[in-house]
Design an enzyme around this catalytic site. Structure first.
Site, mmCIF file in Angstrom:
data_model
loop_
_atom_site.group_PDB
_atom_site.id
_atom_site.type_symbol
_atom_site.label_atom_id
_atom_site.label_comp_id
_atom_site.label_asym_id
_atom_site.label_seq_id
_atom_site.Cartn_x
_atom_site.Cartn_y
_atom_site.Cartn_z
ATOM 1 N N TRP A 156 47.813 38.623 26.558
ATOM 2 C CA TRP A 156 46.927 39.458 25.739
ATOM 3 C C TRP A 156 47.341 40.908 25.898
ATOM 4 O O TRP A 156 47.618 41.325 27.031
ATOM 5 C CB TRP A 156 45.490 39.268 26.220
ATOM 6 C CG TRP A 156 44.426 40.042 25.519
ATOM 7 C CD1 TRP A 156 43.662 39.611 24.480
ATOM 8 C CD2 TRP A 156 43.956 41.362 25.824
ATOM 9 N NE1 TRP A 156 42.757 40.573 24.115
ATOM 10 C CE2 TRP A 156 42.923 41.672 24.925
ATOM 11 C CE3 TRP A 156 44.327 42.348 26.759
ATOM 12 C CZ2 TRP A 156 42.237 42.890 24.938
ATOM 13 C CZ3 TRP A 156 43.666 43.560 26.772
ATOM 14 C CH2 TRP A 156 42.634 43.826 25.868
ATOM 15 N N SER A 205 50.011 35.898 32.020
ATOM 16 C CA SER A 205 48.713 36.544 31.954
ATOM 17 C C SER A 205 47.678 35.613 31.330
ATOM 18 O O SER A 205 47.400 34.543 31.863
ATOM 19 C CB SER A 205 48.830 37.865 31.185
ATOM 20 O OG SER A 205 47.680 38.658 31.346
ATOM 21 N N MET A 206 47.114 35.965 30.172
ATOM 22 C CA MET A 206 46.157 35.092 29.506
ATOM 23 C C MET A 206 46.743 33.719 29.246
ATOM 24 O O MET A 206 46.027 32.703 29.257
ATOM 25 C CB MET A 206 45.703 35.727 28.189
ATOM 26 C CG MET A 206 44.730 34.884 27.417
ATOM 27 S SD MET A 206 44.218 35.618 25.842
ATOM 28 C CE MET A 206 43.055 34.348 25.305
ATOM 29 N N ASP A 247 49.772 44.680 40.813
ATOM 30 C CA ASP A 247 49.216 44.398 39.487
ATOM 31 C C ASP A 247 47.762 44.853 39.453
ATOM 32 O O ASP A 247 46.899 44.257 40.093
ATOM 33 C CB ASP A 247 49.323 42.895 39.200
ATOM 34 C CG ASP A 247 48.948 42.520 37.782
ATOM 35 O OD1 ASP A 247 48.229 43.286 37.127
ATOM 36 O OD2 ASP A 247 49.376 41.438 37.332
ATOM 37 N N HIS A 296 51.993 44.501 36.274
ATOM 38 C CA HIS A 296 51.647 43.305 35.502
ATOM 39 C C HIS A 296 52.790 42.834 34.597
ATOM 40 O O HIS A 296 53.114 41.651 34.568
ATOM 41 C CB HIS A 296 50.406 43.598 34.651
ATOM 42 C CG HIS A 296 49.816 42.399 33.987
ATOM 43 N ND1 HIS A 296 49.306 41.318 34.677
ATOM 44 C CD2 HIS A 296 49.638 42.106 32.669
ATOM 45 C CE1 HIS A 296 48.847 40.421 33.835
ATOM 46 N NE2 HIS A 296 49.038 40.866 32.598
#
Length: 296
Positions: A29, A96-97, A225, A254
């Site tokens: 995202w 991530s997402m 992160d 990240h």
């Protein structure tokens, strides 16, 4: 096959590169499959079939009103698999997402066809601060994110990407051009999908999905992160998955697909080849609680 149709009539943009055993890359995202391009190119040139796609609402995919909960998003993943004819020897990797779709696929679809799983800077297993998740992110933080996006989404995304790539007064891990490229990706998404997807990844508890991970799993996460903190995510997931390798990139932010691209590709290549991660040096902490690497 640039577009595929899902079970509810939404159209998703799909890239299908190379030949060999399939690797499916799920983006984070609020980006698109373009964020995977350098990694996808490297893996395809190394003899893998690499499939990536724009999540509904993002990139070039349809901006539907519904379908942004993880059950719906995981059904989209299953639809991509069906449309591309992928059914076995699959490596499923989520950034991530995108780690959420990996986890939910392992439980909702019993990991059908998957022989390896990868979680990179992932939100799994649970991002939200609760009484039983004391290292999580407070709900007020997500409410502020929503407010800031509603007020001035382009400005919010510019600041978000500075944190995403770990840009500070002294740290410049990516170029201004890369920032512009990433910002343009965030602006391809619709406002509604961006808000609903943020609601999904910030509130979904994947802890009950993790017992369904019955394949070798690689977890990669940066220790600095600030977008997805490592303690309630990578370290917790590593403690809950039996056959796991946790590789911590010391001091990394990240957006590892850009800030640590070569290292990330090297570790992914090693994992796909049934080898241990190669970046085992003084700056990398590796937890290996794995079954023998052969035989999968």
């Amino acid at each position: 096959m640039p577009m595929i149709e899902t079970r509810d009539g939404a159209w998703l943009y799909v890239k299908d590169w190379g030949t060999g055993n399939p690797v499916i890359l799920i983006h984070g995202w609020p980006l698109s499959s373009d964020s995977w391009d350098p990694v996808a190119e490297a893996l395809a040139n190394a003899g893998h079939r690499v499939i990536s796609y724009d999540r509904r609402g993002f990139g070039r995919s349809d901006q539907t009103w519904g379908g942004y909960d993880y059950d719906g998003l995981t059904d989209d993943l299953a639809d991509v698999m069906k449309a591309t004819g992928v059914s076995e020897n699959i490596t499923l990797a989520g950034f991530s997402m995108g780690g959420g779709e990996v986890a939910r696929y392992m439980s909702r679809y019993e990991g059908a066809g998957v022989v390896r799983a990868v979680l990179i800077s992932s939100v799994v297993p649970f991002l939200l601060l609760t009484d039983d998740n004391p290292d999580g992110v407070p709900q007020e933080t997500f409410e502020q994110i929503t407010q800031d996006m509603m007020s001035d989404r382009p400005a919010f995304m510019r600041k978000f990407l500075h944190d995403f790539f770990g840009i500070g007064w002294l740290s410049k891990p990516v170029s201004n051009a890369t920032l512009d490229w990433a910002w343009n990706m965030t602006m391809q998404a619709g406002l509604w999908p961006t808000l609903k997807a943020a609601e999904a990844f910030s509130s979904t508890d994947f802890r009950t999905d993790l017992p369904a991970f019955k394949v070798p799993t690689l977890i990669i996460h940066g220790t600095s992160d600030t977008t997805v903190p490592i303690d309630p995510t990578a370290r917790m997931a590593a403690a809950m998955i039996s056959d796991v390798r946790l590789v911590e990139y010391a001091g990394a932010p990240h957006g590892l697909f850009e800030t640590d691209r070569d290292r990330l590709i090297s570790d992914l290549m090693a994992f796909l080849n049934g080898e241990e991660p190669r970046s085992q040096d003084e700056e990398t902490f590796v937890i290996n609680r794995a079954l023998p690497m052969g035989g999968y």
